[in-house]
Each structure stands twice: as structure tokens, then as C-alpha cells.
Design an enzyme around this catalytic site. Structure first.
Site, PDB file in Angstrom:
ATOM      1  N   LEU A  88      24.194  41.183  12.662  1.00 41.29           N
ATOM      2  CA  LEU A  88      23.987  41.625  14.038  1.00 41.29           C
ATOM      3  C   LEU A  88      22.981  42.765  14.091  1.00 41.29           C
ATOM      4  O   LEU A  88      22.997  43.662  13.257  1.00 41.29           O
ATOM      5  CB  LEU A  88      25.314  42.077  14.657  1.00 41.29           C
ATOM      6  CG  LEU A  88      26.431  41.034  14.701  1.00 41.29           C
ATOM      7  CD1 LEU A  88      27.645  41.594  15.427  1.00 41.29           C
ATOM      8  CD2 LEU A  88      25.974  39.746  15.374  1.00 41.29           C
ATOM      9  N   GLY A 133      27.029  39.441   9.967  1.00 44.22           N
ATOM     10  CA  GLY A 133      26.774  38.252  10.795  1.00 44.22           C
ATOM     11  C   GLY A 133      26.024  37.164  10.054  1.00 44.22           C
ATOM     12  O   GLY A 133      26.172  35.973  10.358  1.00 44.22           O
ATOM     13  N   ASN A 157      30.731  42.980   5.601  1.00 43.01           N
ATOM     14  CA  ASN A 157      30.791  44.391   5.179  1.00 43.01           C
ATOM     15  C   ASN A 157      30.947  45.363   6.352  1.00 43.01           C
ATOM     16  O   ASN A 157      30.607  46.538   6.253  1.00 43.01           O
ATOM     17  CB  ASN A 157      29.530  44.736   4.380  1.00 43.01           C
ATOM     18  CG  ASN A 157      28.266  44.602   5.220  1.00 43.01           C
ATOM     19  OD1 ASN A 157      28.165  43.693   6.033  1.00 43.01           O
ATOM     20  ND2 ASN A 157      27.315  45.495   5.023  1.00 43.01           N
ATOM     21  N   GLU A 158      31.468  44.861   7.486  1.00 38.70           N
ATOM     22  CA  GLU A 158      31.583  45.688   8.683  1.00 38.70           C
ATOM     23  C   GLU A 158      32.297  47.012   8.429  1.00 38.70           C
ATOM     24  O   GLU A 158      31.915  48.055   8.976  1.00 38.70           O
ATOM     25  CB  GLU A 158      32.325  44.921   9.799  1.00 38.70           C
ATOM     26  CG  GLU A 158      31.472  43.907  10.532  1.00 38.70           C
ATOM     27  CD  GLU A 158      31.248  42.592   9.810  1.00 38.70           C
ATOM     28  OE1 GLU A 158      30.621  41.699  10.386  1.00 38.70           O
ATOM     29  OE2 GLU A 158      31.689  42.457   8.651  1.00 38.70           O
TER      30      GLU A 158
END
Length: 281
Positions: A88, A133, A157-158
Site C-alpha cells: 500500500l 499489500g 510486515n504491517e
């Protein structure tokens, strides 16, 4: 929406095959009508980030292929060396208004609903790193082949950015690798180098980079050897519950995202992350 253009394509052996291309700004799509296979290449430098424009083009391209009787499968890859997609676009989530956040998140949902629920065979040819994303796009495909390069990594890996992978990212991940691996990987925000990704089942196989598309075509042929209806019904049966869950909670999910991303603490995390990226350049 972009227009199709019909142009025969020269192939070895001087055979002319009708090949339709519709190239947008950020994604190039070529459909080979003789095989029924489309190639979708991300070409949004520097890192194929999933901006609102990119996501909109992606959904339109998928819809066009889905509605085209000549198309049965799509290979998804990147035209940019060393990166599949960085995920993202942080610029879309930082310092914008509530309406923008809502529009952006709806486009992320739409991309996933179309790709995860696609009737076509979808093969990801992951030819570079694929965090967040980017990993979701690969996870949403039927089969994942990754370039055999330990420098390339993939994962959701957010958590490293101080944000949380939404429930439907999590569901997609669990369906691929199982609950325990997904739980550990999500909590740590892990990015797995290609060999580890293979070991965990996050990708189905590794091949040398120069053989990636050749292998993707071979895998596609294997999947397309089956009757479409039987494969499509099976895919739908396997994925329906996860798709239905987002459809049922779509508006709540958008509200949650807007509230979360608008928090000053989260905005601060994202600004710090952007500063860090600028220093890396």
C-alpha cells in the site's frame, strides 16, 4: 477504462497469433488469445506501490479479463527489477482527509475481492521483494512462484510500521500457511527471504529468476488442462466464506480503517517511516 488494441504478435516460427494489449499507465496487460493466458505486469516505478490509481487500474484490468471469453488465466508479475510490489502506498494514508481514506480503502477491498474471487487461474510470478499489500496480491493467487534469490523477501510486515493487517489479509494468510505460522509471522511483522518463504509454504516453489515466466506458463498449462467449471466451483467453495466475510462487513471495515489511520499516533508512525525511507534513498 483503457481501450483494447488488437495486434498480431510475431512468435518464433513466424506464426502470427492475435494478441490483445491494453496498457494503462501503471499496469501492462497482454492477452494471448491462442492460449487464453494473459500476462499482467506492474510498471509503476519506483516500487509498484498500491496507490489509488494503481488499485483502480488493477481492478479494471481484472474485470476486463474476467469478462473476456478468450481469457482463462492470468500471470501476475512485475516489470521493475527486484520488486514485485512494495504494498500500500503510504502517501495515500498520510495527511489526507477522511473521504480520501475511505475511497482508498474501498479500492484496496475491491482489488482483493476481484483477485481472490476470480474465476480465472491466477499465478503470481514473484520476481522481487513483496512486503505487505504486495504479499497480499501473491497470497490471493492460486499459485505462487518466486525467484530463487535470498535477497528477495515476502510477508505481511504491517506490525513493523505500527499498523495492523486487517482480518481479511489475516484470513488469506492463514488459508495459505496455517494458523500458527501466520500468527507468529503477523505478530512479528516478518519478511521471509525466498528460501524461508518456500519452507513455510508461503510460496509454492522457487526457480532461477530467468526461468520464472517459463515456469509460470508451465504451471498455468497444468491448471488449464482441467475443465474450467469444476476448478472454478472448487475454488469458490474453498474461498467463499472468507470473501463473504469481507462483503458482509465491508462498511465496518472502511470505518475501522478511517478511524485507525486518522489517529495522530498512527500518522506519526507513518511520517517517521516515510522519513526513514527518504534517508535510505
Amino acid at each position: 477504462p483503457p481501450s483494447w488494441d488488437r495486434a498480431p504478435r510475431q512468435l518464433p516460427g513466424l506464426l502470427l497469433v492475435p494478441c490483445r494489449a491494453f496498457s494503462n499507465n501503471k499496469i501492462q496487460v497482454d492477452l494471448d488469445e491462442s492460449s487464453g493466458i494473459a500476462m499482467m505486469k506492474f510498471k509503476s516505478p519506483p516500487v509498484n506501490s498500491l496507490s489509488l490509481d494503481f488499485l483502480t487500474e488493477f481492478s479494471i484490468s481484472l474485470e476486463k479479463l474476467e469478462n473476456d471469453r478468450a481469457c482463462r488465466g492470468v500471470i501476475i508479475t512485475s516489470a521493475i527489477p527486484k520488486i514485485f510490489s512494495s504494498g500500500l502506498d503510504i502517501m495515500e494514508m498520510c495527511g489526507k482527509n477522511v473521504e480520501h481514506y475511505g475511497e482508498f480503502w474501498r479500492a484496496v477491498q475491491e482489488m482483493w475481492l476481484r483477485l481472490y474471487g476470480s474465476n480465472m487461474v491466477t499465478v503470481a510470478a514473484v520476481n522481487g521483494s513483496s512486503p505487505a499489500g504486495g504479499c497480499l496480491i501473491a497470497l490471493s493467487c492460486d499459485y505462487r512462484i518466486m525467484a530463487e534469490n535470498p535477497k528477495f523477501s515476502i510477508g505481511l510486515n504491517e506490525a513493523q510500521l505500527g499498523i495492523v493487517a486487517p482480518f481479511w489479509f489475516k484470513d488469506t494468510f492463514v488459508n495459505v500457511v496455517g494458523h500458527r505460522i501466520a500468527e507468529r509471522s503477523l505478530q512479528l511483522g516478518s519478511l521471509h527471504p525466498a528460501p524461508e518463504a518456500l519452507k513455510l509454504g508461503l510460496v509454492d516453489e522457487l526457480v532461477p529468476e530467468e526461468k520464472l515466466l517459463e515456469k509460470a506458463s508451465a504451471v498455468m498449462a497444468q491448471w488449464l488442462a482441467l475443465p474450467d467449471h469444476a476448478r472454478q466451483l472448487t475454488k469458490s467453495m474453498m474461498r467463499k466464506a472468507v470473501l463473504d466475510r469481507l462483503v458482509a462487513h465491508r462498511e465496518d471495515d472502511i470505518k475501522y480503517f478511517i478511524n485507525f489511520i486518522s489517529k495522530e499516533s498512527i500518522q506519526k508512525s507513518l511520517r517517521m517511516y516515510m522519513e526513514m525511507l527518504k534517508k535510505k534513498k
